[in-house]
Design a protein around this motif. Sequence first.
Motif, PDB file in Angstrom:
ATOM      1  N   MET B   1       0.830  -1.197   0.000  1.00  0.00           N
ATOM      2  CA  MET B   1       0.000   0.000   0.000  1.00  0.00           C
ATOM      3  C   MET B   1       0.868   1.252   0.000  1.00  0.00           C
ATOM      4  O   MET B   1       0.679   2.155  -0.810  1.00  0.00           O
ATOM      5  N   ALA B   2       1.792   1.231   0.949  1.00  0.00           N
ATOM      6  CA  ALA B   2       2.656   2.419   1.061  1.00  0.00           C
ATOM      7  C   ALA B   2       3.469   2.609  -0.205  1.00  0.00           C
ATOM      8  O   ALA B   2       3.655   3.731  -0.674  1.00  0.00           O
ATOM      9  N   THR B   5       1.567   4.461  -2.808  1.00  0.00           N
ATOM     10  CA  THR B   5       1.488   5.904  -2.607  1.00  0.00           C
ATOM     11  C   THR B   5       2.839   6.563  -2.873  1.00  0.00           C
ATOM     12  O   THR B   5       2.905   7.686  -3.376  1.00  0.00           O
ATOM     13  N   ILE B   6       3.901   5.855  -2.539  1.00  0.00           N
ATOM     14  CA  ILE B   6       5.230   6.429  -2.811  1.00  0.00           C
ATOM     15  C   ILE B   6       5.393   6.674  -4.310  1.00  0.00           C
ATOM     16  O   ILE B   6       5.826   7.751  -4.750  1.00  0.00           O
ATOM     17  N   GLY B   9       3.193   9.479  -5.421  1.00  0.00           N
ATOM     18  CA  GLY B   9       3.772  10.741  -4.936  1.00  0.00           C
ATOM     19  C   GLY B   9       4.957  11.158  -5.788  1.00  0.00           C
ATOM     20  O   GLY B   9       5.084  12.333  -6.179  1.00  0.00           O
ATOM     21  N   SER B  10       5.831  10.210  -6.127  1.00  0.00           N
ATOM     22  CA  SER B  10       7.019  10.545  -6.923  1.00  0.00           C
ATOM     23  C   SER B  10       6.622  11.095  -8.276  1.00  0.00           C
ATOM     24  O   SER B  10       7.130  12.140  -8.724  1.00  0.00           O
ATOM     25  N   LEU B  56       5.440   7.436  13.259  1.00  0.00           N
ATOM     26  CA  LEU B  56       5.027   8.386  12.233  1.00  0.00           C
ATOM     27  C   LEU B  56       5.178   9.812  12.693  1.00  0.00           C
ATOM     28  O   LEU B  56       5.631  10.683  11.960  1.00  0.00           O
TER      29      LEU B  56
END
Lengths: 49, 121, 237
Positions: B1-2, B5-6, B9-10, B56
Amino acid sequence: MCGAVERAGGILHQLKLNDLSVTVKKESNIKINKFNGALTKKYMKDIRN
Amino acid sequence: MAILTIIIGSVLGILLGFLIPTIPYSVSKYLAIAIVAALDSVFGGIASSIKKNFDLKVFISGFFVNAIIAMLLTYLGQRLNVDIYLAAIIVFVGRMFNNLGIIRRYYLDKISKNFGKGKHK
Amino acid sequence: MKVKVDKQKMQMAIIIGIITLLLVSSMFIQFKAVDKSQESNIESLRSDELTTQIATYKSRYEETMEQYEENQNTISEYKSTMDENKESTNLLDKELNDTETLLGLTDVQGEGLIITLKDTNEATYTASDLLTLINELKYAGAEAISINDNRVVNLTEITAINNSFIMMNSDSRISSPYTVKVIGDKSYLMSTLNLKNSGFVDLMRVNNLEITVEESKNVVINKYSKEITAKKMKEVE
Protein backbone atom coordinates in the motif's frame (compact mmCIF):
# COMPACT_ATOMS: atom_id res chain seq x y z
CA MET A 1 73.48 78.61 -75.69
CA CYS A 2 76.31 80.43 -77.38
CA GLY A 3 75.40 78.77 -80.66
CA ALA A 4 71.91 80.18 -80.69
CA VAL A 5 73.23 83.65 -79.95
CA GLU A 6 75.84 83.55 -82.70
CA ARG A 7 73.89 82.38 -85.76
CA ALA A 8 73.11 84.72 -88.57
CA GLY A 9 70.00 86.69 -87.84
CA GLY A 10 70.68 86.11 -84.18
CA ILE A 11 70.87 89.05 -81.88
CA LEU A 12 74.68 89.32 -81.96
CA HIS A 13 74.68 89.49 -85.68
CA GLN A 14 72.00 92.17 -85.64
CA LEU A 15 73.88 94.28 -83.15
CA LYS A 16 77.14 93.99 -85.07
CA LEU A 17 75.35 94.95 -88.25
CA ASN A 18 74.45 98.16 -86.50
CA ASP A 19 78.09 98.75 -85.58
CA LEU A 20 77.47 98.09 -81.91
CA SER A 21 80.31 96.52 -79.99
CA VAL A 22 79.49 93.18 -78.39
CA THR A 23 81.74 90.59 -76.74
CA VAL A 24 80.59 87.17 -75.52
CA LYS A 25 82.84 85.06 -73.27
CA LYS A 26 82.21 81.60 -71.80
CA GLU A 27 82.76 81.35 -68.03
CA SER A 28 82.58 78.33 -65.78
CA ASN A 29 81.85 80.23 -62.61
CA ILE A 30 79.61 83.26 -62.94
CA LYS A 31 78.26 84.97 -59.88
CA ILE A 32 75.07 86.94 -60.24
CA ASN A 33 73.93 88.98 -57.25
CA LYS A 34 70.46 88.85 -55.92
CA PHE A 35 67.68 91.30 -56.66
CA ASN A 36 67.79 93.92 -53.93
CA GLY A 37 64.42 95.48 -54.70
CA ALA A 38 61.07 94.45 -53.36
CA LEU A 39 58.63 92.09 -54.98
CA THR A 40 55.18 93.29 -54.02
CA LYS A 41 51.79 91.75 -53.99
CA LYS A 42 49.72 94.74 -53.15
CA TYR A 43 47.34 94.41 -56.08
CA MET A 44 47.21 90.72 -56.74
CA LYS A 45 45.39 88.31 -54.47
CA ASP A 46 46.16 84.59 -54.40
CA ILE A 47 43.16 82.60 -55.62
CA ARG A 48 44.72 79.17 -55.96
CA ASN A 49 42.31 76.21 -55.96
CA MET B 1 0.00 0.00 0.00
CA ALA B 2 2.66 2.42 1.06
CA ILE B 3 4.73 1.58 -1.97
CA LEU B 4 1.85 2.52 -4.21
CA THR B 5 1.49 5.90 -2.61
CA ILE B 6 5.23 6.43 -2.81
CA ILE B 7 5.15 5.81 -6.54
CA ILE B 8 2.16 8.04 -7.07
CA GLY B 9 3.77 10.74 -4.94
CA SER B 10 7.02 10.55 -6.92
CA VAL B 11 5.31 10.81 -10.28
CA LEU B 12 3.19 13.75 -9.15
CA GLY B 13 6.30 15.27 -7.64
CA ILE B 14 8.19 15.12 -10.90
CA LEU B 15 5.30 16.71 -12.75
CA LEU B 16 4.97 19.41 -10.15
CA GLY B 17 8.70 20.06 -10.24
CA PHE B 18 8.62 20.81 -13.95
CA LEU B 19 5.40 22.77 -13.97
CA ILE B 20 6.17 25.17 -11.14
CA PRO B 21 7.92 28.33 -12.49
CA THR B 22 11.65 28.58 -11.78
CA ILE B 23 12.34 29.92 -8.32
CA PRO B 24 14.71 32.83 -7.92
CA TYR B 25 18.34 31.76 -7.60
CA SER B 26 18.86 33.42 -4.23
CA VAL B 27 16.22 31.14 -2.66
CA SER B 28 17.72 28.07 -4.29
CA LYS B 29 20.40 27.85 -1.63
CA TYR B 30 17.80 27.30 1.13
CA LEU B 31 15.80 24.81 -0.85
CA ALA B 32 18.95 22.77 -1.39
CA ILE B 33 19.74 22.48 2.31
CA ALA B 34 16.10 21.66 3.06
CA ILE B 35 16.21 18.84 0.56
CA VAL B 36 19.32 17.39 2.21
CA ALA B 37 17.63 17.59 5.61
CA ALA B 38 14.52 15.95 4.20
CA LEU B 39 16.48 13.11 2.63
CA ASP B 40 18.18 12.50 5.92
CA SER B 41 14.77 12.22 7.64
CA VAL B 42 13.51 9.86 4.96
CA PHE B 43 16.42 7.48 5.32
CA GLY B 44 16.16 7.80 9.05
CA GLY B 45 12.52 6.79 8.73
CA ILE B 46 13.35 3.80 6.54
CA ALA B 47 16.09 2.67 8.90
CA SER B 48 13.80 2.96 11.93
CA SER B 49 11.03 1.08 10.19
CA ILE B 50 13.50 -1.72 9.54
CA LYS B 51 14.42 -1.71 13.19
CA LYS B 52 10.66 -1.81 13.86
CA ASN B 53 11.09 1.50 15.63
CA PHE B 54 9.08 3.61 13.20
CA ASP B 55 7.02 6.37 14.72
CA LEU B 56 5.03 8.39 12.23
CA LYS B 57 4.86 11.42 14.45
CA VAL B 58 8.65 11.48 14.91
CA PHE B 59 9.11 11.02 11.19
CA ILE B 60 6.81 13.80 10.07
CA SER B 61 7.97 16.25 12.70
CA GLY B 62 11.59 15.42 11.95
CA PHE B 63 11.02 15.86 8.24
CA PHE B 64 9.62 19.36 8.47
CA VAL B 65 11.40 20.64 11.56
CA ASN B 66 14.85 19.60 10.33
CA ALA B 67 14.22 21.21 6.98
CA ILE B 68 13.07 24.46 8.56
CA ILE B 69 15.89 24.52 11.10
CA ALA B 70 18.41 23.86 8.33
CA MET B 71 17.04 26.78 6.29
CA LEU B 72 17.10 29.07 9.33
CA LEU B 73 20.68 28.12 10.14
CA THR B 74 21.73 28.80 6.55
CA TYR B 75 20.10 32.20 6.65
CA LEU B 76 21.81 32.97 9.97
CA GLY B 77 25.07 31.90 8.42
CA GLN B 78 24.50 34.33 5.53
CA ARG B 79 23.93 37.21 7.90
CA LEU B 80 26.93 36.31 10.10
CA ASN B 81 29.06 35.65 7.03
CA VAL B 82 29.84 32.17 8.47
CA ASP B 83 29.14 29.13 6.31
CA ILE B 84 26.99 27.37 8.92
CA TYR B 85 25.24 25.35 6.24
CA LEU B 86 28.43 23.32 5.84
CA ALA B 87 28.04 21.85 9.31
CA ALA B 88 24.43 20.95 8.61
CA ILE B 89 25.45 19.17 5.43
CA ILE B 90 28.11 17.16 7.24
CA VAL B 91 25.64 16.06 9.90
CA PHE B 92 22.82 15.21 7.52
CA VAL B 93 24.92 13.35 5.01
CA GLY B 94 26.80 11.61 7.82
CA ARG B 95 23.53 10.36 9.23
CA MET B 96 22.42 9.34 5.75
CA PHE B 97 25.47 7.13 5.38
CA ASN B 98 24.76 5.61 8.80
CA ASN B 99 21.15 4.85 7.98
CA LEU B 100 21.98 3.56 4.53
CA GLY B 101 24.53 1.30 6.18
CA ILE B 102 21.87 -0.07 8.51
CA ILE B 103 19.50 -0.66 5.60
CA ARG B 104 22.22 -2.31 3.58
CA ARG B 105 23.21 -4.64 6.41
CA TYR B 106 19.59 -5.60 7.00
CA TYR B 107 18.96 -6.51 3.41
CA LEU B 108 22.27 -8.31 3.01
CA ASP B 109 21.34 -10.29 6.13
CA LYS B 110 17.95 -11.05 4.66
CA ILE B 111 19.43 -12.16 1.36
CA SER B 112 22.05 -14.38 2.94
CA LYS B 113 19.38 -15.86 5.24
CA ASN B 114 17.23 -16.67 2.21
CA PHE B 115 20.25 -18.15 0.55
CA GLY B 116 20.91 -20.18 3.61
CA LYS B 117 17.30 -21.35 3.64
CA GLY B 118 17.55 -22.25 0.01
CA LYS B 119 20.72 -24.21 0.52
CA HIS B 120 19.41 -26.12 3.38
CA LYS B 121 16.42 -27.12 1.37
CA MET C 1 -9.37 -4.35 14.82
CA LYS C 2 -8.57 -5.11 11.29
CA VAL C 3 -10.38 -2.03 10.07
CA LYS C 4 -8.47 0.14 12.49
CA VAL C 5 -5.17 -1.35 11.44
CA ASP C 6 -6.13 -0.87 7.82
CA LYS C 7 -7.17 2.68 8.50
CA GLN C 8 -3.86 3.37 10.18
CA LYS C 9 -2.00 1.74 7.39
CA MET C 10 -3.97 3.82 4.87
CA GLN C 11 -3.20 6.96 6.80
CA MET C 12 0.49 6.17 6.89
CA ALA C 13 0.56 5.34 3.24
CA ILE C 14 -1.12 8.59 2.34
CA ILE C 15 1.16 10.60 4.57
CA ILE C 16 4.22 8.89 3.12
CA GLY C 17 2.85 9.58 -0.35
CA ILE C 18 2.44 13.26 0.43
CA ILE C 19 5.88 13.45 1.89
CA THR C 20 7.35 11.77 -1.19
CA LEU C 21 5.49 14.26 -3.34
CA LEU C 22 6.97 17.14 -1.40
CA LEU C 23 10.45 15.73 -1.46
CA VAL C 24 10.49 14.79 -5.13
CA SER C 25 8.92 18.05 -6.28
CA SER C 26 11.39 20.07 -4.21
CA MET C 27 14.24 18.12 -5.73
CA PHE C 28 13.05 18.73 -9.25
CA ILE C 29 12.35 22.38 -8.57
CA GLN C 30 15.89 22.69 -7.31
CA PHE C 31 17.25 20.80 -10.32
CA LYS C 32 15.52 23.20 -12.63
CA ALA C 33 16.79 26.20 -10.70
CA VAL C 34 20.38 24.96 -10.73
CA ASP C 35 20.22 24.04 -14.42
CA LYS C 36 19.06 27.51 -15.31
CA SER C 37 21.81 29.13 -13.27
CA GLN C 38 24.49 27.09 -15.02
CA GLU C 39 24.57 29.80 -17.70
CA SER C 40 27.54 31.57 -16.17
CA ASN C 41 26.33 35.14 -16.21
CA ILE C 42 28.07 37.23 -13.71
CA GLU C 43 24.59 37.99 -12.43
CA SER C 44 23.97 34.40 -11.36
CA LEU C 45 27.30 33.24 -9.98
CA ARG C 46 27.72 32.09 -6.42
CA SER C 47 29.70 34.25 -4.06
CA ASP C 48 33.01 32.37 -4.27
CA GLU C 49 32.97 32.38 -8.05
CA LEU C 50 32.07 36.04 -7.90
CA THR C 51 35.10 36.84 -5.82
CA THR C 52 37.47 35.16 -8.28
CA GLN C 53 35.75 36.91 -11.18
CA ILE C 54 36.03 40.23 -9.40
CA ALA C 55 39.71 39.66 -8.72
CA THR C 56 40.28 38.88 -12.41
CA TYR C 57 38.34 41.94 -13.55
CA LYS C 58 40.12 44.08 -11.01
CA SER C 59 43.60 43.16 -12.25
CA ARG C 60 42.45 43.56 -15.85
CA TYR C 61 41.09 46.98 -15.03
CA GLU C 62 44.31 48.04 -13.35
CA GLU C 63 46.37 46.92 -16.33
CA THR C 64 44.08 48.82 -18.67
CA MET C 65 44.24 51.95 -16.52
CA GLU C 66 48.06 51.82 -16.60
CA GLN C 67 48.04 51.50 -20.38
CA TYR C 68 45.56 54.33 -20.67
CA GLU C 69 47.65 56.66 -18.52
CA GLU C 70 50.77 55.85 -20.51
CA ASN C 71 48.93 56.63 -23.71
CA GLN C 72 47.59 59.88 -22.30
CA ASN C 73 51.11 60.95 -21.38
CA THR C 74 52.41 60.14 -24.84
CA ILE C 75 49.54 62.06 -26.38
CA SER C 76 50.20 65.19 -24.34
CA GLU C 77 53.91 64.96 -25.17
CA TYR C 78 53.09 64.81 -28.88
CA LYS C 79 50.60 67.62 -28.48
CA SER C 80 53.09 70.01 -26.92
CA THR C 81 55.71 69.15 -29.54
CA MET C 82 53.08 69.69 -32.20
CA ASP C 83 52.17 73.08 -30.82
CA GLU C 84 55.79 74.15 -30.83
CA ASN C 85 56.20 72.98 -34.39
CA LYS C 86 52.92 74.44 -35.51
CA GLU C 87 54.02 78.02 -35.02
CA SER C 88 57.22 77.71 -37.01
CA THR C 89 55.40 75.63 -39.62
CA ASN C 90 52.76 78.29 -39.99
CA LEU C 91 55.37 80.99 -40.56
CA LEU C 92 57.19 78.85 -43.11
CA ASP C 93 53.92 77.98 -44.81
CA LYS C 94 53.01 81.63 -45.11
CA GLU C 95 56.44 82.51 -46.49
CA LEU C 96 56.23 79.66 -48.98
CA ASN C 97 52.78 80.72 -50.15
CA ASP C 98 53.85 84.32 -50.54
CA THR C 99 56.96 83.32 -52.46
CA GLU C 100 54.95 81.14 -54.82
CA THR C 101 52.56 83.98 -55.49
CA LEU C 102 55.39 86.42 -56.17
CA LEU C 103 57.02 83.98 -58.59
CA GLY C 104 53.81 83.69 -60.58
CA LEU C 105 53.11 80.10 -59.62
CA THR C 106 49.57 80.80 -58.41
CA ASP C 107 46.34 82.02 -59.94
CA VAL C 108 45.77 85.61 -58.89
CA GLN C 109 43.16 88.28 -59.19
CA GLY C 110 43.06 92.03 -58.64
CA GLU C 111 42.46 95.40 -60.26
CA GLY C 112 44.28 96.17 -63.50
CA LEU C 113 43.98 96.48 -67.25
CA ILE C 114 42.88 94.32 -70.15
CA ILE C 115 44.74 95.30 -73.30
CA THR C 116 43.73 93.93 -76.70
CA LEU C 117 46.17 94.02 -79.60
CA LYS C 118 44.87 93.11 -83.07
CA ASP C 119 46.73 92.48 -86.27
CA THR C 120 45.26 94.22 -89.30
CA ASN C 121 45.88 93.85 -93.05
CA GLU C 122 48.15 96.85 -92.89
CA ALA C 123 50.15 96.11 -89.76
CA THR C 124 51.03 93.10 -87.57
CA TYR C 125 52.38 92.90 -84.07
CA THR C 126 55.89 91.55 -83.61
CA ALA C 127 57.49 89.80 -80.69
CA SER C 128 59.44 93.00 -80.02
CA ASP C 129 56.22 94.95 -79.70
CA LEU C 130 54.99 92.53 -77.09
CA LEU C 131 58.28 92.75 -75.25
CA THR C 132 58.11 96.53 -75.30
CA LEU C 133 54.62 96.39 -73.83
CA ILE C 134 55.66 94.03 -71.08
CA ASN C 135 58.65 96.19 -70.24
CA GLU C 136 56.47 99.26 -69.99
CA LEU C 137 53.93 97.47 -67.81
CA LYS C 138 56.67 96.34 -65.46
CA TYR C 139 57.98 99.88 -65.36
CA ALA C 140 54.48 100.97 -64.35
CA GLY C 141 54.43 98.59 -61.39
CA ALA C 142 52.65 95.55 -62.84
CA GLU C 143 52.55 92.65 -60.39
CA ALA C 144 51.22 89.99 -62.77
CA ILE C 145 51.02 89.84 -66.57
CA SER C 146 49.66 87.26 -69.01
CA ILE C 147 49.34 87.17 -72.80
CA ASN C 148 46.53 84.98 -74.14
CA ASP C 149 46.48 83.28 -70.75
CA ASN C 150 50.19 82.49 -70.81
CA ARG C 151 51.69 83.85 -67.59
CA VAL C 152 54.69 86.09 -68.01
CA VAL C 153 57.28 85.22 -65.38
CA ASN C 154 60.88 86.20 -64.71
CA LEU C 155 62.43 84.06 -67.42
CA THR C 156 59.58 84.11 -69.94
CA GLU C 157 60.82 84.60 -73.48
CA ILE C 158 58.76 85.85 -76.41
CA THR C 159 60.23 84.76 -79.73
CA ALA C 160 59.26 85.24 -83.35
CA ILE C 161 59.46 82.05 -85.40
CA ASN C 162 60.30 82.62 -89.04
CA ASN C 163 58.24 85.80 -89.01
CA SER C 164 55.13 83.63 -89.18
CA PHE C 165 54.17 83.20 -85.55
CA ILE C 166 55.16 84.05 -82.02
CA MET C 167 56.08 81.57 -79.26
CA MET C 168 56.38 82.16 -75.55
CA ASN C 169 57.13 80.03 -72.45
CA SER C 170 58.99 77.46 -74.57
CA ASP C 171 56.09 75.84 -76.38
CA SER C 172 53.00 78.04 -76.34
CA ARG C 173 52.10 79.55 -79.69
CA ILE C 174 50.21 82.83 -79.56
CA SER C 175 48.53 84.76 -82.31
CA SER C 176 46.34 87.79 -82.93
CA PRO C 177 44.28 89.00 -81.19
CA TYR C 178 46.59 89.23 -78.21
CA THR C 179 44.79 89.69 -74.90
CA VAL C 180 47.24 91.11 -72.40
CA LYS C 181 46.02 91.07 -68.80
CA VAL C 182 47.82 93.07 -66.11
CA ILE C 183 47.28 93.37 -62.38
CA GLY C 184 48.54 96.51 -60.65
CA ASP C 185 47.54 100.07 -59.88
CA LYS C 186 45.07 100.46 -62.73
CA SER C 187 45.12 104.24 -62.95
CA TYR C 188 48.91 104.38 -62.92
CA LEU C 189 49.13 101.62 -65.50
CA MET C 190 46.55 103.40 -67.62
CA SER C 191 48.29 106.77 -67.50
CA THR C 192 51.71 105.26 -68.26
CA LEU C 193 50.42 103.44 -71.33
CA ASN C 194 48.63 106.54 -72.49
CA LEU C 195 51.56 108.95 -72.18
CA LYS C 196 51.59 111.34 -75.10
CA ASN C 197 53.93 110.07 -77.83
CA SER C 198 56.09 107.85 -75.60
CA GLY C 199 53.40 105.64 -74.16
CA PHE C 200 52.81 102.27 -75.75
CA VAL C 201 49.39 103.19 -77.08
CA ASP C 202 50.69 106.14 -79.04
CA LEU C 203 53.70 104.16 -80.24
CA MET C 204 51.47 101.47 -81.67
CA ARG C 205 48.89 103.81 -83.12
CA VAL C 206 51.59 105.72 -84.96
CA ASN C 207 52.32 102.48 -86.77
CA ASN C 208 48.64 101.91 -87.52
CA LEU C 209 48.44 99.01 -85.11
CA GLU C 210 45.08 98.36 -83.45
CA ILE C 211 45.03 98.56 -79.63
CA THR C 212 42.32 98.91 -77.01
CA VAL C 213 42.92 99.39 -73.28
CA GLU C 214 40.25 98.71 -70.71
CA GLU C 215 40.37 99.23 -66.94
CA SER C 216 39.02 96.44 -64.79
CA LYS C 217 38.40 96.04 -61.08
CA ASN C 218 38.73 92.28 -61.29
CA VAL C 219 41.37 90.82 -63.57
CA VAL C 220 42.01 87.08 -63.21
CA ILE C 221 45.42 85.84 -64.26
CA ASN C 222 46.31 82.13 -64.33
CA LYS C 223 49.43 80.64 -62.91
CA TYR C 224 52.60 79.76 -64.75
CA SER C 225 52.18 76.05 -65.20
CA LYS C 226 55.63 74.97 -66.37
CA GLU C 227 58.71 74.09 -64.38
CA ILE C 228 61.19 76.65 -63.10
CA THR C 229 64.57 74.94 -62.75
CA ALA C 230 67.69 75.56 -60.76
CA LYS C 231 69.88 72.97 -62.48
CA LYS C 232 72.80 75.20 -63.37
CA MET C 233 72.64 77.76 -60.62
CA LYS C 234 73.56 77.13 -57.03
CA GLU C 235 72.87 79.35 -54.08
CA VAL C 236 75.87 81.26 -52.72
CA GLU C 237 75.89 82.75 -49.27
